[in-house]
Design an enzyme around this catalytic site. Structure first.
Site, short mmCIF file in Angstrom:
data_model
loop_
_atom_site.label_atom_id
_atom_site.label_comp_id
_atom_site.label_asym_id
_atom_site.label_seq_id
_atom_site.Cartn_x
_atom_site.Cartn_y
_atom_site.Cartn_z
N GLY A 262 -9.53 -9.28 -1.67
CA GLY A 262 -8.19 -9.10 -2.24
C GLY A 262 -7.67 -10.42 -2.78
N ARG B 296 -14.30 -6.40 -4.46
CA ARG B 296 -14.79 -6.28 -3.08
C ARG B 296 -16.28 -5.90 -3.09
NH1 ARG B 296 -10.55 -6.67 0.42
NH2 ARG B 296 -8.49 -6.03 -0.35
N ASP C 113 -12.97 -12.80 5.46
CA ASP C 113 -14.15 -12.63 6.31
C ASP C 113 -15.28 -11.86 5.61
OD1 ASP C 113 -12.56 -10.40 6.38
OD2 ASP C 113 -12.89 -9.98 8.50
N THR D 57 -6.77 -15.40 2.74
CA THR D 57 -6.25 -14.05 2.94
C THR D 57 -4.78 -14.13 3.29
OG1 THR D 57 -6.17 -12.14 4.43
CG2 THR D 57 -7.28 -14.06 5.29
N ILE D 58 -3.99 -13.26 2.66
CA ILE D 58 -2.57 -13.25 3.04
C ILE D 58 -2.41 -12.76 4.48
CG2 ILE D 58 -1.70 -12.94 0.68
CD1 ILE D 58 -0.98 -10.02 1.60
N ASP D 59 -3.42 -12.02 4.99
CA ASP D 59 -3.32 -11.49 6.35
C ASP D 59 -3.40 -12.60 7.41
OD1 ASP D 59 -3.24 -9.07 5.12
OD2 ASP D 59 -5.01 -8.23 6.10
N ASP E 292 -5.84 -13.81 9.04
CA ASP E 292 -6.55 -13.41 10.25
C ASP E 292 -7.96 -13.99 10.36
OD1 ASP E 292 -7.66 -11.97 8.21
OD2 ASP E 292 -7.45 -10.01 9.15
N ARG F 243 22.20 2.72 8.33
CA ARG F 243 20.85 3.30 8.39
C ARG F 243 19.88 2.46 9.21
NH1 ARG F 243 20.35 4.77 2.02
NH2 ARG F 243 21.07 6.92 2.17
N MET G 264 1.85 -5.87 4.78
CA MET G 264 0.39 -5.87 4.92
C MET G 264 -0.02 -6.48 6.26
SD MET G 264 -1.35 -6.43 1.20
CE MET G 264 -1.46 -5.06 0.06
N GLY G 265 -1.24 -6.28 6.61
CA GLY G 265 -1.77 -6.76 7.89
C GLY G 265 -2.65 -5.69 8.47
N ARG G 266 -3.93 -5.79 8.14
CA ARG G 266 -4.88 -4.74 8.52
C ARG G 266 -5.21 -4.77 10.01
NH1 ARG G 266 -8.73 -1.57 6.41
NH2 ARG G 266 -7.93 -1.88 4.31
N GLU H 265 0.94 -2.70 8.29
CA GLU H 265 0.27 -1.45 7.86
C GLU H 265 -0.77 -0.97 8.88
OE1 GLU H 265 -1.97 -2.28 4.28
OE2 GLU H 265 -2.92 -4.02 5.21
N ARG I 266 15.23 5.22 6.43
CA ARG I 266 14.47 5.14 5.17
C ARG I 266 13.33 4.13 5.35
NH1 ARG I 266 17.53 8.73 4.05
NH2 ARG I 266 18.84 8.97 2.20
N GLN J 35 3.46 -8.38 -2.12
CA GLN J 35 3.25 -9.54 -1.23
C GLN J 35 2.11 -10.43 -1.70
OE1 GLN J 35 3.56 -7.80 3.12
NE2 GLN J 35 3.03 -6.25 1.63
N ARG J 36 1.19 -9.87 -2.47
CA ARG J 36 0.01 -10.64 -2.88
C ARG J 36 0.15 -11.21 -4.28
NH1 ARG J 36 -4.94 -6.96 -1.31
NH2 ARG J 36 -5.32 -7.06 -3.54
O1 F6P Z 1 -6.61 -8.73 1.55
C1 F6P Z 1 -6.16 -8.10 2.72
C2 F6P Z 1 -5.24 -6.99 2.33
O2 F6P Z 1 -4.12 -7.56 1.73
C3 F6P Z 1 -4.89 -6.07 3.48
O3 F6P Z 1 -3.75 -6.42 4.18
C4 F6P Z 1 -4.75 -4.74 2.80
O4 F6P Z 1 -5.06 -3.71 3.70
C5 F6P Z 1 -5.74 -4.83 1.72
O5 F6P Z 1 -5.86 -6.16 1.37
C6 F6P Z 1 -5.40 -4.00 0.49
O6 F6P Z 1 -6.43 -4.14 -0.42
P1 F6P Z 1 -6.55 -3.49 -1.84
O7 F6P Z 1 -6.14 -4.54 -2.82
O8 F6P Z 1 -8.00 -3.16 -1.97
O9 F6P Z 1 -5.65 -2.30 -1.91
#
Ligand code: F6P
Length: 361
Positions: free
Chosen positions: A10, A72, A103, A125-127, A129, A162, A169-171, A222, A272, A280-281
């Site tokens: 990503g 990818r 990774d 990675t923005i995650d 991790d 509300r 994000m954050g897998r 997420e 909501r 975010q990316r």
């Molecule tokens: O790069 C990591 C990530 O930002 C994850 O947090 C997210 O699940 C994934 O990429 C989304 O990827 P794509 O661009 O393939 O939708």
């Protein structure tokens, strides 16, 4: 030296800053020449390249995305893909290859290193991790985007009485959720590391509103998981699509909507949800990420010239060092307990006392 370069996985704010730093230091200090492989590992498989010189990196420092583009693609899933990568490196007479990625990308770099390719990694990675480093570039920008979104959501939540759920994000790790949740003053933060009990989430919100507050903010990664999933009863992450990419990942997303539905049902408060997704990316990297990415780029090209192959540039205690790729890909770096304690520490006392009540037998 002749050095190849690629960006995989990503995209992430700061990729261009890394490329620029590598090329500038390489050209100014080492008289290096560069070949850019396009679209991650696909560039090596399909012979897609672009020249990389001082003029091609002009003006790219503040630009999001990557001039090398990304994908990818996993060579290990393309028959003799790894051999094709080795052949591409020979064809372009490269002395080294710099792989900028998370990774997945770095696990391919490690496989190539095992085939005697002289490879150096840069953690992206923005995650946030990746193991072996304190921070990945891109993470700070993502946190800033998420925090300003939470600030905006705050005012509309307040205006309408509300509950607002913000999905970030954050897998596998909840770094963005916990940082932006703390920075944005969220009332509930849900991360993949700790499966949550939806009834406790509802109770936290009910108690807060019983104290006279009339709105609440929930931030969920997420990849956060219900302790027992409301739909499947299996406690798995909510997915958009069960199909897997070449590295075996499903497409996550949707937990915000499920949470909003369940919170409204259980509390009676109007709820909501907002999914921040790829916002975010995208866009320009923060100053912190531009500096970090530049430091990583300089670190990587210096590692190439010191012959530190099979390693990744890493940040430890604000110093750029080199760590084995194997350490970086061995496991996911999860959120520190200290940060979880910080998030817990700012929850209101009533909620904490209620949570600590002994269970009646
Ligand atoms: O790069 C990591 C990530 O930002 C994850 O947090 C997210 O699940 C994934 O990429 C989304 O990827 P794509 O661009 O393939 O939708």
């Amino acid at each position: 030296m002749r050095v190849g370069m690629l960006t995989g996985g990503g995209d992430c704010p700061g990729l261009n800053a890394v490329i620029r730093a590598i090329v500038r230091k390489g050209c100014f200090h080492y008289q290096d020449q560069f070949v850019g492989f396009l679209e991650g590992w696909r560039g090596l498989l399909e012979d897609k390249t672009m020249p990389l010189d001082l003029s091609s990196v002009g003006g790219i420092l503040p630009r999001g995305g990557t001039i090398l583009r990304t994908s990818r693609t996993n060579p290990a899933k393309h028959g003799d893909g790894l051999d094709k990568c080795v052949a591409a490196i020979k064809k372009y007479e490269l002395d080294a290859l710099i792989a900028i990625g998370g990774d997945d990308t770095l696990s391919v770099a490690q496989k190539l290193h095992e085939r005697k390719v002289k490879v150096v990694g840069v953690p992206k990675t923005i995650d946030n991790d990746l193991a072996g480093t304190d921070y990945c570039f891109g993470f700070d920008t993502a946190v800033n985007v998420a925090t300003s979104a939470i600030d905006r959501v705050h005012t509309t939540a307040e205006a309408h009485n509300r509950v607002m759920v913000v999905e970030v994000m954050g897998r596998d790790s909840g770094w963005i959720a916990i940082y932006s949740g703390i920075a944005g003053g969220a009332d509930v933060i849900l991360i993949p590391e700790t499966p949550f009990d939806i009834e406790k989430v509802a109770e936290t919100i009910r108690l807060r509103h019983a104290r006279g507050r009339y709105f609440s903010i929930v931030v969920a990664a997420e990849g956060a998981k219900f302790a027992t999933d409301v739909d499947t009863q299996r406690g798995e992450a909510v997915v958009q699509d069960l199909g897997r990419d070449e590295f075996g990942h499903v497409r996550l997303g949707g937990i915000g909507n499920v949470l909003a539905r369940e919170i409204e049902k259980r509390t009676g408060f109007e709820t909501r949800s907002v999914v921040l997704g790829h916002i975010q990316r995208g866009g320009s990297p923060s100053a912190f990420d531009r500096v970090l990415a530049t430091r990583y780029g300089i670190g990587a090209i210096d590692m190439v010239h010191r012959g530190e192959f099979g390693c990744m540039a890493a940040l430890r205690g604000n110093k750029i060092i080199s760590v084995p790729l194997l350490d970086a890909i061995a496991k996911n770096r999860t959120v520190d307990q200290e940060l979880i304690d910080v998030a817990y520490g700012i929850l209101d006392k009533l909620t904490r006392e209620k949570e600590k009540e002994p269970v009646e037998k």
